[in-house]
Design a protein around this motif. Structure first.
Motif, short mmCIF file in Angstrom:
data_model
loop_
_atom_site.label_atom_id
_atom_site.label_comp_id
_atom_site.label_asym_id
_atom_site.label_seq_id
_atom_site.Cartn_x
_atom_site.Cartn_y
_atom_site.Cartn_z
N ALA A 122 -2.79 0.19 -3.07
CA ALA A 122 -3.39 -1.11 -2.75
C ALA A 122 -4.87 -1.12 -3.08
O ALA A 122 -5.40 -2.13 -3.57
N GLY A 123 -5.55 -0.01 -2.83
CA GLY A 123 -6.96 0.08 -3.18
C GLY A 123 -7.20 -0.04 -4.67
O GLY A 123 -8.17 -0.67 -5.11
N ILE A 148 -10.63 1.65 0.34
CA ILE A 148 -9.21 1.76 0.69
C ILE A 148 -8.55 2.86 -0.13
O ILE A 148 -7.78 3.67 0.40
N PHE A 149 -8.85 2.90 -1.42
CA PHE A 149 -8.30 3.95 -2.29
C PHE A 149 -8.72 5.33 -1.82
O PHE A 149 -7.90 6.24 -1.70
N TRP A 186 -5.55 -4.82 -15.13
CA TRP A 186 -4.31 -4.15 -15.52
C TRP A 186 -4.44 -2.63 -15.51
O TRP A 186 -3.47 -1.93 -15.23
N ALA A 187 -5.63 -2.12 -15.76
CA ALA A 187 -5.82 -0.66 -15.66
C ALA A 187 -5.67 -0.21 -14.21
O ALA A 187 -4.99 0.79 -13.92
N GLY A 188 -6.26 -0.94 -13.28
CA GLY A 188 -6.09 -0.62 -11.86
C GLY A 188 -4.65 -0.77 -11.42
O GLY A 188 -4.14 0.03 -10.64
N SER A 189 -3.97 -1.81 -11.94
CA SER A 189 -2.56 -2.00 -11.60
C SER A 189 -1.71 -0.86 -12.15
O SER A 189 -0.81 -0.36 -11.45
N LEU A 190 -1.98 -0.44 -13.38
CA LEU A 190 -1.23 0.67 -13.96
C LEU A 190 -1.40 1.93 -13.12
O LEU A 190 -0.42 2.62 -12.79
N LEU A 230 2.31 4.78 -6.90
CA LEU A 230 3.55 4.48 -6.19
C LEU A 230 4.74 5.20 -6.80
O LEU A 230 5.60 5.70 -6.08
N GLY A 231 4.78 5.26 -8.13
CA GLY A 231 5.90 5.90 -8.82
C GLY A 231 5.97 7.41 -8.63
O GLY A 231 7.04 8.00 -8.70
#
Length: 130
Positions: free
Chosen positions: A10-11, A34-35, A91-95, A101-102
Motif C-alpha cells: 500500500a505504501g 507506510i512502506f 506504474w513503477a510503484g504499482s509494479l 504482494l506476489g
C-alpha cells in the motif's frame, strides 16, 4: 507479517500515484512512511522466525538472510532509474507493490502450511521449533 506485507504494498501504491499526480509533498512522504513501516515489521518478523527456527545456528542463518537483502539492495538501484523513467512513478510503484504482494503473501501462506514439515526435515532447526 501479513498486515505488514499489505502495508508495504500500500505504501508503494500511495507513493507512486501521489508522486505522479504531483500532490503536496507530504503525500509521497506518507506513502514512504507506510512502506518503511511495513518493511521494518517484515524484517523483524523474518529475523524472529529465523532465530526461533535455527536456535544455535541462527547467527549463520541471519547472515544468509542479510546477505540476500544486501544483494537486493545493491541491484535495485541499477535498474530503478530506468524503471521510473519508462513507467513513471505511478506504474513503477504499482509494479513494485504487486511484486511485494506476489512474493510476500504466498511466502507467508507457504510457511504457514509447510513450515512445520520443513523445520522437521532440517538438521539445523532447533529442537523446540519442531
Amino acid at each position: 507479517m501479513a498486515p505488514a506485507t499489505l502495508c508495504l504494498a500500500a505504501g508503494m501504491f500511495w507513493y507512486g500515484w501521489s508522486a505522479q499526480s504531483r500532490l503536496h509533498w507530504i503525500m509521497p512522504n506518507i506513502g514512504c512512511s507506510i512502506f518503511v513501516g511495513g518493511a521494518l515489521v517484515c524484517t523483524i518478523s523474518v529475523n524472529a522466525y529465523i532465530v526461533d527456527t535455527y536456535g544455535h545456528y541462527s547467527a549463520s542463518a541471519l547472515a544468509a538472510v542479510s546477505t540476500l537483502r544486501c544483494v537486493a539492495g545493491f541491484t535495485f538501484p541499477i535498474f530503478a532509474p530506468y524503471l521510473y523513467q519508462r513507467l513513471e512513478y505511478g506504474w513503477a510503484g504499482s509494479l513494485l507493490g504487486f511484486i511485494a504482494l506476489g512474493v510476500g503473501l504466498p511466502a507467508i501462506l507457504m510457511l504457514a502450511k509447510y513450515g512445520k514439515a520443513l523445520r522437521e526435515r532440517s538438521p539445523y532447526a532447533a529442537a523446540g521449533a519442531k
